[in-house]
Scaffold this active site. Structure first.
Site, mmCIF file in Angstrom:
data_model
loop_
_atom_site.group_PDB
_atom_site.id
_atom_site.type_symbol
_atom_site.label_atom_id
_atom_site.label_comp_id
_atom_site.label_asym_id
_atom_site.label_seq_id
_atom_site.Cartn_x
_atom_site.Cartn_y
_atom_site.Cartn_z
ATOM 1 N N PHE A 56 -31.075 6.543 -9.997
ATOM 2 C CA PHE A 56 -31.677 8.696 -10.578
ATOM 3 C C PHE A 56 -32.668 8.232 -11.175
ATOM 4 O O PHE A 56 -33.344 9.805 -10.990
ATOM 5 C CB PHE A 56 -30.874 8.123 -12.512
ATOM 6 C CG PHE A 56 -31.236 7.247 -12.997
ATOM 7 C CD1 PHE A 56 -31.014 5.994 -12.913
ATOM 8 C CD2 PHE A 56 -32.415 7.163 -14.007
ATOM 9 C CE1 PHE A 56 -31.461 4.590 -13.490
ATOM 10 C CE2 PHE A 56 -33.222 6.363 -14.601
ATOM 11 C CZ PHE A 56 -32.826 4.574 -14.355
ATOM 12 N N PHE A 108 -27.290 -0.557 -20.291
ATOM 13 C CA PHE A 108 -28.368 -0.077 -20.310
ATOM 14 C C PHE A 108 -28.891 0.100 -18.673
ATOM 15 O O PHE A 108 -29.335 -1.098 -18.421
ATOM 16 C CB PHE A 108 -29.352 -0.404 -21.677
ATOM 17 C CG PHE A 108 -30.373 0.918 -21.019
ATOM 18 C CD1 PHE A 108 -29.836 2.009 -21.009
ATOM 19 C CD2 PHE A 108 -31.709 1.270 -20.225
ATOM 20 C CE1 PHE A 108 -30.737 3.170 -20.978
ATOM 21 C CE2 PHE A 108 -32.484 2.304 -20.262
ATOM 22 C CZ PHE A 108 -32.440 3.094 -20.438
ATOM 23 N N THR A 109 -28.919 0.913 -17.764
ATOM 24 C CA THR A 109 -29.904 0.681 -16.669
ATOM 25 C C THR A 109 -31.102 -0.493 -16.317
ATOM 26 O O THR A 109 -30.440 -1.053 -15.029
ATOM 27 C CB THR A 109 -30.473 2.063 -16.269
ATOM 28 O OG1 THR A 109 -31.634 2.619 -17.327
ATOM 29 C CG2 THR A 109 -29.583 3.158 -16.389
ATOM 30 N N LYS A 132 -39.536 3.766 -27.587
ATOM 31 C CA LYS A 132 -39.011 4.641 -29.089
ATOM 32 C C LYS A 132 -39.033 4.528 -30.425
ATOM 33 O O LYS A 132 -39.787 5.191 -31.305
ATOM 34 C CB LYS A 132 -37.384 3.890 -28.953
ATOM 35 C CG LYS A 132 -36.866 4.936 -27.287
ATOM 36 C CD LYS A 132 -36.776 4.234 -26.592
ATOM 37 C CE LYS A 132 -36.052 4.095 -24.586
ATOM 38 N NZ LYS A 132 -37.344 3.448 -23.992
ATOM 39 N N ARG A 182 -26.332 11.344 -17.708
ATOM 40 C CA ARG A 182 -26.092 9.864 -17.351
ATOM 41 C C ARG A 182 -25.248 9.785 -17.338
ATOM 42 O O ARG A 182 -23.932 9.840 -18.498
ATOM 43 C CB ARG A 182 -26.710 10.220 -18.991
ATOM 44 C CG ARG A 182 -27.798 9.743 -19.763
ATOM 45 C CD ARG A 182 -29.010 8.392 -19.613
ATOM 46 N NE ARG A 182 -29.305 8.247 -18.347
ATOM 47 C CZ ARG A 182 -29.977 7.511 -18.251
ATOM 48 N NH1 ARG A 182 -30.715 6.375 -19.475
ATOM 49 N NH2 ARG A 182 -30.911 7.439 -16.953
ATOM 50 N N TYR A 231 -60.607 -9.591 -24.901
ATOM 51 C CA TYR A 231 -59.350 -10.503 -23.554
ATOM 52 C C TYR A 231 -58.161 -10.449 -24.212
ATOM 53 O O TYR A 231 -57.231 -11.344 -23.409
ATOM 54 C CB TYR A 231 -60.203 -11.231 -22.118
ATOM 55 C CG TYR A 231 -58.670 -10.784 -20.963
ATOM 56 C CD1 TYR A 231 -58.358 -9.649 -20.241
ATOM 57 C CD2 TYR A 231 -58.295 -11.858 -21.113
ATOM 58 C CE1 TYR A 231 -58.021 -10.106 -19.289
ATOM 59 C CE2 TYR A 231 -57.272 -12.269 -20.165
ATOM 60 C CZ TYR A 231 -56.606 -11.076 -19.394
ATOM 61 O OH TYR A 231 -55.945 -11.597 -17.957
ATOM 62 N N ASP A 251 -31.270 -5.811 -28.003
ATOM 63 C CA ASP A 251 -31.394 -4.413 -27.738
ATOM 64 C C ASP A 251 -32.326 -3.900 -29.095
ATOM 65 O O ASP A 251 -31.778 -2.466 -28.633
ATOM 66 C CB ASP A 251 -30.982 -4.140 -26.598
ATOM 67 C CG ASP A 251 -31.637 -2.709 -25.839
ATOM 68 O OD1 ASP A 251 -33.296 -2.462 -26.591
ATOM 69 O OD2 ASP A 251 -32.409 -2.486 -24.688
HETATM 70 N N1 PM9 Z 1 -34.906 4.077 -21.874
HETATM 71 C C1 PM9 Z 1 -34.340 6.380 -21.702
HETATM 72 O O1 PM9 Z 1 -34.501 7.311 -21.703
HETATM 73 C C2 PM9 Z 1 -36.462 5.261 -20.364
HETATM 74 C C3 PM9 Z 1 -35.988 4.991 -19.029
HETATM 75 S S1 PM9 Z 1 -34.565 5.446 -18.515
HETATM 76 C C4 PM9 Z 1 -34.918 7.083 -18.029
HETATM 77 O O2 PM9 Z 1 -33.562 6.248 -22.479
HETATM 78 C C5 PM9 Z 1 -32.541 0.548 -23.747
HETATM 79 C C6 PM9 Z 1 -31.506 1.438 -25.176
HETATM 80 C C7 PM9 Z 1 -33.319 2.638 -23.031
HETATM 81 C C8 PM9 Z 1 -34.424 1.354 -22.637
HETATM 82 C C9 PM9 Z 1 -35.522 2.512 -21.904
HETATM 83 C C10 PM9 Z 1 -35.034 0.069 -22.588
HETATM 84 C C11 PM9 Z 1 -35.963 0.448 -21.312
HETATM 85 C C12 PM9 Z 1 -34.604 -0.819 -22.873
HETATM 86 N N2 PM9 Z 1 -32.927 -0.644 -23.603
HETATM 87 O O3 PM9 Z 1 -38.195 2.272 -20.775
HETATM 88 O O4 PM9 Z 1 -38.591 0.310 -20.004
HETATM 89 O O5 PM9 Z 1 -33.317 3.050 -23.512
HETATM 90 O O6 PM9 Z 1 -39.735 1.174 -22.302
HETATM 91 O O7 PM9 Z 1 -37.086 0.129 -22.098
HETATM 92 C C13 PM9 Z 1 -34.616 4.898 -21.624
HETATM 93 P P1 PM9 Z 1 -38.375 0.840 -21.492
#
Ligand code: PM9
Length: 459
Positions: free
Chosen positions: A451, A126-127, A260, A384, A74, A217
């Site tokens: 979305f 970014f979303t 990623k 997008r 843990y 980011d």
């Molecule tokens: N990006 C993408 O598909 C997954 C979620 S939206 C469908 O592009 C950036 C630049 C991203 C991103 C996620 C996140 C969030 C932050 N910044 O998905 O929470 O492209 O690991 O990261 C997606 P997490």
């Protein structure tokens, strides 16, 4: 296009996952049941899945070996120490806090670094990032260069911050009104466009003068580093690792979605140099994620991420990665299919405005194009555009981004050039009868990040 420009896969395939194509009639039924939203399609009904490059990476034999060495204590897991040391070595920050994925890090950073009413300038939204900023009272301001909003303009480093826009914001609002600058490398919604080292250095110089922090980011930082090596004078002989290290020397910290460029399926982290912010982050991470030594991840996940981050900086890997994406883009360009240029790091973005000129933005052309690509080809992609952009928090009007796109996102180390050919051929075919693509309207609109789960019907 010369096929010799594209390197062969720098790996052998040791494990395979069969995929199959269901019939066109079945696909028509699937998309109708999914409310014309590709997020709501079952994976089993997809032939080639280009929804996202997030968490869809294929791990290496070394990473899978690392998974077996998970220390699931843990607290104080040895895998945490491995990840902590790797991130600090490669990125050069003083502190690292693990999180379950990127938005976990965004949540923590937004809570500890934004005071309600403060501005958060960034190179395009970014979303999830903007959602957390706004949820914590921040006001997002887009300071990306204007050219990034023009899909057909082909230029280097289209993701750069416009320093004049940043200076104007500082002059008008004052440095104290700015929480921090959020600098994304690469810029996802601009088409995976990179930021130059020169721009990062200049942003650092300007913000330092005014005592403003800069958080990167870092989600696709390795892809950004490849573009710098390829395209920015003075960097051609540097290693990817050296470039990444220099990039982060211009930041006070970063958020990272490990899904990623860390070549894993889940995970993330937040970094910073400031001791007080680190203390705050450690206090908050236990509320949302878990102990500061696991932050929502299993020990085995942290091990795979530490190994993946190092692998991602190997030149052969990243060169193949970028060029495979470029191959798909160039095949489409050759056939006259409109895409965002130049071709970016993680995806090819179809320009839905030019693909579907017969539809207005309120008829959700990109959403409909993604649905039609699925029916035509069995390939899953993602909208997008106006749907992803959501509504203004105050006026509740739709944000209307200039870029109305469908993203063909390439998972890392998963597909071959032949898969890219299948995708290109299918889309080129659809382009020939693009007038058949009908507009859509909402039948269900979620209040936030709509979305993901929205549903539509054809007009
Ligand atoms: N990006 C993408 O598909 C997954 C979620 S939206 C469908 O592009 C950036 C630049 C991203 C991103 C996620 C996140 C969030 C932050 N910044 O998905 O929470 O492209 O690991 O990261 C997606 P997490």
């Amino acid at each position: 296009m010369n096929f010799n420009d594209f390197p062969a896969e720098p790996f052998r395939i040791k494990c395979v996952e069969p995929v199959k194509m269901i019939s066109r009639k079945e696909r028509e039924e699937v998309i109708r049941k999914a409310g014309f939203n590709t997020f709501l399609i079952d994976s089993e009904d997809v032939y080639i899945d280009l929804l996202t490059d997030s968490g869809t990476n294929a791990m290496s034999d070394k990473q899978w070996g690392g998974m077996m060495q998970g220390d699931e204590a843990y607290a104080g897991s040895k895998n945490f120490h491995h990840l902590d040391a790797t991130v600090k070595e490669l990125f050069g920050f003083k502190h690292m806090v693990p999180t379950h994925q990127g938005r976990g890090a965004e949540n923590l950073l937004s809570q500890i670094a934004i005071k309600p009413g403060q501005y958060v300038p960034g190179n395009m939204y970014f979303t999830t990032t903007r959602y957390h900023q706004e949820r914590n009272g921040g006001i997002f301001v887009d300071i990306i260069r204007d050219e990034a909003h023009d899909a057909s303009l082909n230029m280097l480093f289209k993701g750069n911050i416009d320093l004049a826009k940043l200076q104007k914001l500082i002059d008008e609002k004052g440095a104290d009104a700015i929480a921090y600058v959020c600098l994304a490398v690469t810029v996802n919604l601009a088409g995976g466009q990179p930021v130059s080292m020169k721009n990062m250095r200049e942003v650092r110089e300007l913000t330092s003068k005014h005592g403003i922090k800069v958080f990167f980011d870092a989600t696709r930082c390795v892809e950004n580093a490849y573009f710098i090596k390829e395209q920015e004078p003075g960097y051609e002989n540097k290693t990817i690792q050296e470039i990444v290290h220099e990039m982060f020397s211009y930041a006070d910290g970063c958020t990272m979605s490990g899904k990623k460029d860390c070549l894993v399926n889940i995970g993330g982290f937040l970094c910073m140099n400031d001791d007080e912010l680190f203390q705050d982050a450690k206090e908050l991470v236990v509320v949302y994620e878990g102990m500061p030594s696991y932050g929502g991840m299993a020990g085995r996940d942290m091990e795979a991420m530490a190994i993946g981050l190092k692998e991602s900086m190997q030149y052969e890997y990243i060169e193949h990665r970028i060029k495979q994406v470029r191959y798909l883009g160039e095949r489409l360009l050759e056939a006259g299919v409109p895409i965002i240029e130049p071709i970016g790091g993680h995806a090819v973005f179809l320009d839905a405005r030019r693909f579907c000129p017969h539809l207005s933005q309120e008829e959700f052309p990109a959403q409909s194009l993604a649905a039609n690509i699925y029916v035509e080809t069995g390939v899953r992609s993602m909208e997008r555009g106006i749907v992803s952009a959501g509504r203004d928090k105050v006026t509740h009007e739709n944000h209307k981004p200039k870029l109305e796109t469908v993203r063909l996102t390439i998972p890392r180390r998963v597909y071959t050039y032949k898969h890219m050919d299948v995708v290109a051929d299918g889309i080129i075919n659809l382009f020939k009868h693009k007038e058949d693509i009908k507009g859509l309207r909402f039948v269900y609109e979620p209040k936030q990040l709509r979305f993901f789960t929205a549903r539509f019907e054809q007009i």
